[in-house]
Write a protein that holds these residues in place. Structure first.
Motif, PDB file in Angstrom:
ATOM      1  N   ARG A 125       0.527  36.389  42.497  1.00 55.98           N
ATOM      2  CA  ARG A 125       0.503  36.698  43.923  1.00 55.98           C
ATOM      3  C   ARG A 125       0.000  38.117  44.155  1.00 55.98           C
ATOM      4  O   ARG A 125      -0.760  38.374  45.097  1.00 55.98           O
ATOM      5  CB  ARG A 125       1.892  36.528  44.531  1.00 55.98           C
ATOM      6  CG  ARG A 125       2.362  35.077  44.597  1.00 55.98           C
ATOM      7  CD  ARG A 125       3.769  34.983  45.130  1.00 55.98           C
ATOM      8  NE  ARG A 125       3.875  35.491  46.479  1.00 55.98           N
ATOM      9  CZ  ARG A 125       5.016  35.709  47.109  1.00 55.98           C
ATOM     10  NH1 ARG A 125       6.172  35.489  46.481  1.00 55.98           N
ATOM     11  NH2 ARG A 125       5.031  36.153  48.340  1.00 55.98           N
ATOM     12  N   VAL A 126       0.418  39.038  43.304  1.00 58.89           N
ATOM     13  CA  VAL A 126      -0.073  40.414  43.436  1.00 58.89           C
ATOM     14  C   VAL A 126      -1.582  40.453  43.196  1.00 58.89           C
ATOM     15  O   VAL A 126      -2.331  41.102  43.936  1.00 58.89           O
ATOM     16  CB  VAL A 126       0.661  41.335  42.452  1.00 58.89           C
ATOM     17  CG1 VAL A 126       0.064  42.733  42.493  1.00 58.89           C
ATOM     18  CG2 VAL A 126       2.149  41.382  42.780  1.00 58.89           C
ATOM     19  N   MET A 157      11.573  38.559  46.823  1.00 58.77           N
ATOM     20  CA  MET A 157      11.554  40.009  46.931  1.00 58.77           C
ATOM     21  C   MET A 157      10.787  40.639  45.776  1.00 58.77           C
ATOM     22  O   MET A 157      10.303  41.750  45.875  1.00 58.77           O
ATOM     23  CB  MET A 157      12.987  40.548  46.966  1.00 58.77           C
ATOM     24  CG  MET A 157      13.752  40.154  48.219  1.00 58.77           C
ATOM     25  SD  MET A 157      12.899  40.649  49.722  1.00 58.77           S
ATOM     26  CE  MET A 157      12.992  42.427  49.589  1.00 58.77           C
ATOM     27  N   ARG A 158      10.667  39.914  44.663  1.00 63.84           N
ATOM     28  CA  ARG A 158       9.870  40.394  43.535  1.00 63.84           C
ATOM     29  C   ARG A 158       8.703  39.437  43.337  1.00 63.84           C
ATOM     30  O   ARG A 158       8.834  38.394  42.696  1.00 63.84           O
ATOM     31  CB  ARG A 158      10.722  40.468  42.268  1.00 63.84           C
ATOM     32  CG  ARG A 158      11.861  41.481  42.351  1.00 63.84           C
ATOM     33  CD  ARG A 158      12.658  41.513  41.060  1.00 63.84           C
ATOM     34  NE  ARG A 158      13.747  42.486  41.126  1.00 63.84           N
ATOM     35  CZ  ARG A 158      14.617  42.706  40.154  1.00 63.84           C
ATOM     36  NH1 ARG A 158      14.535  41.997  39.021  1.00 63.84           N
ATOM     37  NH2 ARG A 158      15.579  43.598  40.290  1.00 63.84           N
ATOM     38  N   PRO A 159       7.545  39.746  43.887  1.00 61.16           N
ATOM     39  CA  PRO A 159       6.418  38.810  43.808  1.00 61.16           C
ATOM     40  C   PRO A 159       5.929  38.635  42.379  1.00 61.16           C
ATOM     41  O   PRO A 159       5.973  39.547  41.559  1.00 61.16           O
ATOM     42  CB  PRO A 159       5.361  39.474  44.692  1.00 61.16           C
ATOM     43  CG  PRO A 159       5.719  40.933  44.684  1.00 61.16           C
ATOM     44  CD  PRO A 159       7.210  40.981  44.602  1.00 61.16           C
ATOM     45  N   LEU A 213       3.458  41.873  53.266  1.00 58.65           N
ATOM     46  CA  LEU A 213       3.684  40.429  53.268  1.00 58.65           C
ATOM     47  C   LEU A 213       4.125  39.940  51.897  1.00 58.65           C
ATOM     48  O   LEU A 213       4.889  38.978  51.787  1.00 58.65           O
ATOM     49  CB  LEU A 213       2.411  39.701  53.698  1.00 58.65           C
ATOM     50  CG  LEU A 213       2.515  38.178  53.829  1.00 58.65           C
ATOM     51  CD1 LEU A 213       3.560  37.802  54.871  1.00 58.65           C
ATOM     52  CD2 LEU A 213       1.174  37.576  54.188  1.00 58.65           C
ATOM     53  N   LEU A 214       3.682  40.614  50.825  1.00 64.89           N
ATOM     54  CA  LEU A 214       4.086  40.214  49.476  1.00 64.89           C
ATOM     55  C   LEU A 214       5.596  40.256  49.316  1.00 64.89           C
ATOM     56  O   LEU A 214       6.192  39.411  48.643  1.00 64.89           O
ATOM     57  CB  LEU A 214       3.429  41.131  48.445  1.00 64.89           C
ATOM     58  CG  LEU A 214       1.960  40.861  48.121  1.00 64.89           C
ATOM     59  CD1 LEU A 214       1.441  41.942  47.196  1.00 64.89           C
ATOM     60  CD2 LEU A 214       1.802  39.498  47.486  1.00 64.89           C
ATOM     61  N   PHE A 215       6.218  41.271  49.927  1.00 69.25           N
ATOM     62  CA  PHE A 215       7.657  41.458  49.733  1.00 69.25           C
ATOM     63  C   PHE A 215       8.491  40.759  50.796  1.00 69.25           C
ATOM     64  O   PHE A 215       9.679  40.561  50.613  1.00 69.25           O
ATOM     65  CB  PHE A 215       7.984  42.955  49.728  1.00 69.25           C
ATOM     66  CG  PHE A 215       7.468  43.653  48.506  1.00 69.25           C
ATOM     67  CD1 PHE A 215       8.211  43.675  47.335  1.00 69.25           C
ATOM     68  CD2 PHE A 215       6.236  44.264  48.510  1.00 69.25           C
ATOM     69  CE1 PHE A 215       7.738  44.315  46.208  1.00 69.25           C
ATOM     70  CE2 PHE A 215       5.758  44.911  47.381  1.00 69.25           C
ATOM     71  CZ  PHE A 215       6.510  44.929  46.234  1.00 69.25           C
TER      72      PHE A 215
END
Length: 236
Positions: free
Chosen positions: A15-16, A9-11, A2-4
């Protein structure tokens, strides 16, 4: 995943970090609330003769089936042994210590290649590449929110099903296979905003002809059921 797929496209780092914190919390809750299902004891084996405890390197009797599948693939690499034939071939390739007679290889991926060979694997991978490509188009910011949401949810669902398929036979469960087919079909049927693939509506007679062809294939497939049932009956 879901992060990507949920936006950039670059979290960003926050967020990470948030995602990792949520995963850690979910892991702690799982081990506390579901001790029997996720217990570490399930990965240990106690030998009855010496009472020694060792790590289960067979992954619950899966490893011998995986090794047997790889041996089948080695001998039938191109077209495999035939649809649904893994259970009839695996006895010739498995280790003598494995005395059970399982129906599936506990790995949909190895089961697929053993039954259909590299040709079958290539066809499935081709279809999955098309799915992810279509989902990527639908998840772009210029798409309507409902399409983006559906595309992201579809990617998450398919990714989980495929991940599980490496270590189990979940796609041999009819309900899971139907779910995967529905997700792939719904995603393929959605138009993207740039209309790269123009939709063409079939007229009445071609539509009836296509429906009749599908019914004909289904009837022909049903004719195989009695023979397959008899084979299982005689084997039992």
């Amino acid at each position: 995943v879901l992060l990507f797929w949920g936006g950039e496209m670059r979290p960003s780092p926050w967020r990470v970090g948030l995602a990792l914190a949520m995963l850690a919390a979910m892991g702690i809750i799982a081990f506390v609330m579901l001790p029997q299902r996720l217990s570490l004891d399930r990965s240990l084996v106690r030998k009855p003769d010496t009472e020694s405890v060792e790590v289960d390197t067979g992954f619950g009797d899966r490893r011998p089936l995986w090794v047997a599948s790889l041996r089948i693939i080695r001998d039938y690499p191109v077209f495999g042994t035939g649809p649904g034939s893994w259970r009839w071939f695996q006895g010739q390739y498995r280790q003598p210590a494995m005395q059970e007679n399982p129906d599936y290889a506990h790995s949909d991926v190895l089961n697929l290649v053993a039954d259909y060979g590299l040709v079958g694997l290539g066809l499935v991978v081709w279809a999955l590449v098309g799915f992810f490509r279509q989902a990527l188009r639908l998840a772009r910011p210029n798409e309507p929110p409902e399409r983006r949401s559906f595309a992201i949810g579809s990617v998450l669902a398919v990714t989980m099903l495929l991940g599980h398929s490496f270590v189990d036979f979940n796609l041999h469960v009819t309900a899971n296979a139907m779910l995967l087919s529905a997700i792939l079909g719904f995603t393929a049927a959605m138009d993207d905003a740039q209309a790269r693939h123009r939709r063409v509506a079939l007229k009445l007679w071609p539509r009836l002809g296509l429906a009749g062809a599908v019914v004909g294939v289904a009837v022909a497939a049903v004719l195989v059921v009695p023979r397959t049932s008899l084979a299982y009956y005689l084997n039992s």
